[in-house]
Write a protein that holds these residues in place. Structure first.
Motif, PDB file in Angstrom:
ATOM      1  N   HIS A  61       3.211   3.834  -1.311  1.00 17.31           N
ATOM      2  CA  HIS A  61       3.631   4.213  -2.659  1.00 17.31           C
ATOM      3  C   HIS A  61       4.790   5.192  -2.547  1.00 17.31           C
ATOM      4  O   HIS A  61       4.831   6.019  -1.644  1.00 17.31           O
ATOM      5  N   THR A  99      -5.765   2.685   4.759  1.00 16.02           N
ATOM      6  CA  THR A  99      -5.428   3.730   3.790  1.00 16.02           C
ATOM      7  C   THR A  99      -6.671   4.573   3.586  1.00 16.02           C
ATOM      8  O   THR A  99      -7.798   4.089   3.757  1.00 16.02           O
ATOM      9  N   GLY A 159      -4.186  12.781  -2.419  1.00 12.95           N
ATOM     10  CA  GLY A 159      -3.639  11.463  -2.756  1.00 12.95           C
ATOM     11  C   GLY A 159      -3.953  10.435  -1.680  1.00 12.95           C
ATOM     12  O   GLY A 159      -4.810  10.659  -0.825  1.00 12.95           O
ATOM     13  N   ARG A 160      -3.219   9.326  -1.762  1.00 12.13           N
ATOM     14  CA  ARG A 160      -3.474   8.239  -0.810  1.00 12.13           C
ATOM     15  C   ARG A 160      -2.667   8.441   0.466  1.00 12.13           C
ATOM     16  O   ARG A 160      -1.467   8.691   0.421  1.00 12.13           O
ATOM     17  N   ARG A 161      -3.338   8.338   1.583  1.00 16.62           N
ATOM     18  CA  ARG A 161      -2.673   8.470   2.889  1.00 16.62           C
ATOM     19  C   ARG A 161      -2.618   7.111   3.556  1.00 16.62           C
ATOM     20  O   ARG A 161      -3.557   6.303   3.409  1.00 16.62           O
ATOM     21  N   GLY A 164     -11.701   5.252   5.468  1.00 13.57           N
ATOM     22  CA  GLY A 164     -10.963   4.618   4.361  1.00 13.57           C
ATOM     23  C   GLY A 164     -11.113   3.109   4.416  1.00 13.57           C
ATOM     24  O   GLY A 164     -12.177   2.593   4.716  1.00 13.57           O
ATOM     25  N   THR A 165     -10.018   2.400   4.130  1.00 17.56           N
ATOM     26  CA  THR A 165     -10.033   0.939   4.123  1.00 17.56           C
ATOM     27  C   THR A 165      -9.071   0.429   5.188  1.00 17.56           C
ATOM     28  O   THR A 165      -7.899   0.796   5.184  1.00 17.56           O
ATOM     29  N   GLN A 190       0.817  -1.221   0.000  1.00 17.30           N
ATOM     30  CA  GLN A 190       0.000   0.000   0.000  1.00 17.30           C
ATOM     31  C   GLN A 190       0.849   1.268   0.000  1.00 17.30           C
ATOM     32  O   GLN A 190       0.384   2.327  -0.408  1.00 17.30           O
ATOM     33  N   ASP A 210       1.408  12.670   4.857  1.00 15.87           N
ATOM     34  CA  ASP A 210       1.348  11.462   4.032  1.00 15.87           C
ATOM     35  C   ASP A 210       0.957  10.250   4.872  1.00 15.87           C
ATOM     36  O   ASP A 210       0.334   9.316   4.382  1.00 15.87           O
ATOM     37  N   ASP A 233      -8.130   7.678   0.826  1.00 12.41           N
ATOM     38  CA  ASP A 233      -7.873   8.518  -0.347  1.00 12.41           C
ATOM     39  C   ASP A 233      -8.469   9.885  -0.098  1.00 12.41           C
ATOM     40  O   ASP A 233      -9.670  10.014   0.149  1.00 12.41           O
TER      41      ASP A 233
END
Ligand code: AMP
Ligand code: MG
Length: 415
Positions: A24, A292, A298-300, A273-274, A22, A249, A294
Motif C-alpha cells: 500500500h 503481511t 498498520g500493515r507490514r 500474519g498471512t 498487498q 514498514d 497487521d
C-alpha cells in the motif's frame, strides 16, 4: 518434518502481482526540501509568482531605448542584479546593466557589452558608443517567460530529482508533500552466522546478507533498519521478527525458508500474519516467502528471503524493490526492462525461468545493449552478482540460447 512443501508454486509474474496488491502507498508527509531528493511528490505544485518576476537582462551591457539605434549616448546610471534602478532610461540615454538585473523603466532592450565602447573624453560624463542596432525586447527576459504565474510546475506522482528540487525552490517550497521512504528492517537468521569482524570458528561463515541488503535498501532510496543476526530458535526469531514489525514498514529475513528442520521462518510468519506465497518458480530464489502482518501501526510486509546470498539479493530486486517503490508512491514500481543481445551462448533451465546475472553495456556498432554473463551462476556464489547491472529473464525450456539472441533484461543498477 514434511517432505513436500504445502505452498503452491507461483510464477514470478503472479508472485509480483500478489506482492504489489498487498503493498500500500504510505500516507504523505512533509519533508524539508533538502531531504526530498528521490521521493515522489504527493501533490501538484503551481508557481504563485511568475519567473522572472520582473523583466530581466540576459546580458551584461547597456539598457537602451531600441528606437534610438547606434550612436553615442550619455551614461546615466547602472543597475545590477538584485537591485532596482532609481532612474528611468529616457530616449537618448543608456544605463549600464548586468545579467539578471531588472530592466530600468523606459528601457526596452539591452545591447551586449561586446557591441559597445565606453568613451572617456570627459571622465565626469562618460559616453557609451552603441554600435549595434537592436529591437525592443532584445536580450530581455519578459515577466513569466520561464514560468507563468499559476502554472503547474510539477505534478503529483513525479520523482524529485535535482531539477525538480530546483523548481520547488524556485516556487518557494521549504517543505514538500511527498510519500515517505519505507523503513526496511533486515534480520539474518542462522546458527552458523557470525559478524564480519569476527574470526571464523568451526562450521561458521560470516553474515554477508545483512550488510548487502542494508546497502541495497539505501541504494534504492529506502531507510534501512538493522536487526542483527538471530540464531535458529523459535524464541530468538520470534522476538526479532516482532521488533521488525514494530519498527519498519517492511521486514526482510534471510535464511530459514527452505525445507529443513531449522527453517523456522515460514511457520513463524503463518503465526504472525498471512503468508501469500511460499514458493516461486524461479532460479535462484525458489523458497522466497511473502507475508503481511497487521500491527498497531498498520500493515507490514514481510519477505522471507532465501539464505543463499545470490538468491537473497535476486529476490530482493524482483519482489522487494517493486513493493517498496509502490509504498513510496511510484506510479510504475516494476523494474525497468530493456532488450539486450547475449554476448555468449547461455544454457537454459527446463524447469524454472532463470534470472541470470549479467553486465549490460551499450554496443555502439550494433546500436543495442549487449549482456555479458557474470560467470558461474551458483546461488551461493556472490561473485556472480559482482558488476551485475541486470538480471536476464531467461525462458524456462531445454537447450541453449545462442550468442546474439535477444533477451529481456531487468535493470538492477546503472547502465
Ligand atoms: P538457509 O536458507 O537458512 O537454509 O540457508 C541457505 C544457505 O545460505 C546456507 O548455506 C546458509 O549458510 C547460507 N546463508 C544463510 N544466511 C546467510 C547470510 N546471512 N550470509 C551468508 N550466507 C548465508
Ligand atoms: Mg539457515
Amino acid at each position: 518434518m514434511t517432505t513436500r512443501s504445502p505452498y503452491a508454486m507461483l510464477s514470478v509474474e503472479d508472485a509480483l502481482d500478489v506482492t504489489l496488491e498487498q503493498a500500500h502507498t504510505l500516507a504523505p508527509v512533509l519533508l524539508p526540501l533538502s531531504h526530498a531528493r528521490g521521493a515522489i511528490l504527493a501533490a501538484y505544485i503551481a508557481a504563485e509568482e511568475p519567473l522572472p518576476p520582473f523583466p530581466a537582462s540576459t546580458k551584461d551591457g547597456y539598457a537602451v531605448v531600441a528606437a534610438d539605434g547606434p550612436g553615442d549616448y550619455p551614461l546615466i546610471g547602472e543597475v545590477s542584479a538584485g537591485a532596482l534602478a532609481e532612474f528611468s532610461v529616457e530616449r537618448g540615454t543608456v544605463a549600464y546593466i548586468t545579467t539578471g538585473a531588472p530592466l530600468p523603466n523606459g528601457a526596452d532592450a539591452v545591447v551586449m557589452i561586446e557591441d559597445t565602447e565606453r568613451l572617456e573624453a570627459d571622465p565626469n560624463a562618460p559616453q557609451i558608443r552603441i554600435k549595434q542596432k537592436v529591437h525592443a525586447g532584445d536580450d530581455v527576459r519578459p515577466v513569466g517567460v520561464d514560468v507563468k504565474e499559476g502554472q503547474t510546475v510539477l505534478d503529483a506522482g513525479e520523482r524529485l530529482d535535482p531539477a525538480e528540487i530546483g523548481l520547488l525552490a524556485t516556487a518557494g517550497y521549504v517543505h514538500v508533500p511527498v510519500y515517505p521512504r519505507p523503513k526496511v528492517a533486515v534480520l539474518s537468521t542462522g546458527d552458523e552466522l557470525i559478524e564480519p569482524g569476527e574470526p571464523l570458528g568451526p562450521g561458521q561463515i560470516r553474515d554477508s546478507n545483512r550488510a548487502m541488503l542494508l546497502a541495497a535498501i539505501t541504494a534504492v532510496g529506502a531507510e534501512p533498519v538493522d536487526l542483527g543476526i538471530s540464531g535458529d530458535t523459535q524464541e530468538a526469531l520470534e522476538s526479532r521478527v516482532q521488533q521488525g514489525l514494530d519498527q519498519a514498514d517492511i521486514l526482510l529475513t534471510s535464511g530459514g525458508v527452505s525445507m529443513g528442520d531449522l527453517d523456522l521462518v515460514k511457520p513463524l510468519l503463518e503465526h504472525a500474519g498471512t503468508v501469500h506465497y511460499g514458493r516461486v518458480r524461479m532460479k535462484p530464489g525458489k523458497p522466497v516467502t511473502f507475508a503481511t502482518a497487521d500491527v498497531e501501526q498498520g500493515r507490514r510486509l514481510v519477505f522471507g528471503l532465501p539464505g543463499n546470498p545470490v538468491s537473497s539479493l535476486v529476490t530482493f530486486y524482483l519482489f522487494v524493490v517493486p513493493a517498496l517503490r509502490k509504498m513510496a508512491g511510484w506510479q510504475d514500481p516494476r523494474l525497468r526492462r530493456v532488450k539486450a543481445r547475449l554476448a555468449q551462448p547461455l544454457p537454459l533451465d527446463a524447469y524454472r525461468p532463470e534470472y541470470h546475472r549479467a553486465t549490460l553495456s551499450w554496443d555502439a556498432d550494433q546500436a543495442c545493449f549487449v549482456a555479458a554473463s557474470t560467470g558461474i551462476q551458483a546461488s551461493s556464489r556472490l561473485l556472480s552478482m559482482r558488476t551485475a547491472n541486470a538480471l536476464l529473464a531467461l525462458p524456462q525450456r531445454e537447450g541453449t540460447l545462442a550468442a546474439g539472441e535477444p533477451v529481456d533484461a531487468l535493470l538492477i543498477g546503472e547502465l
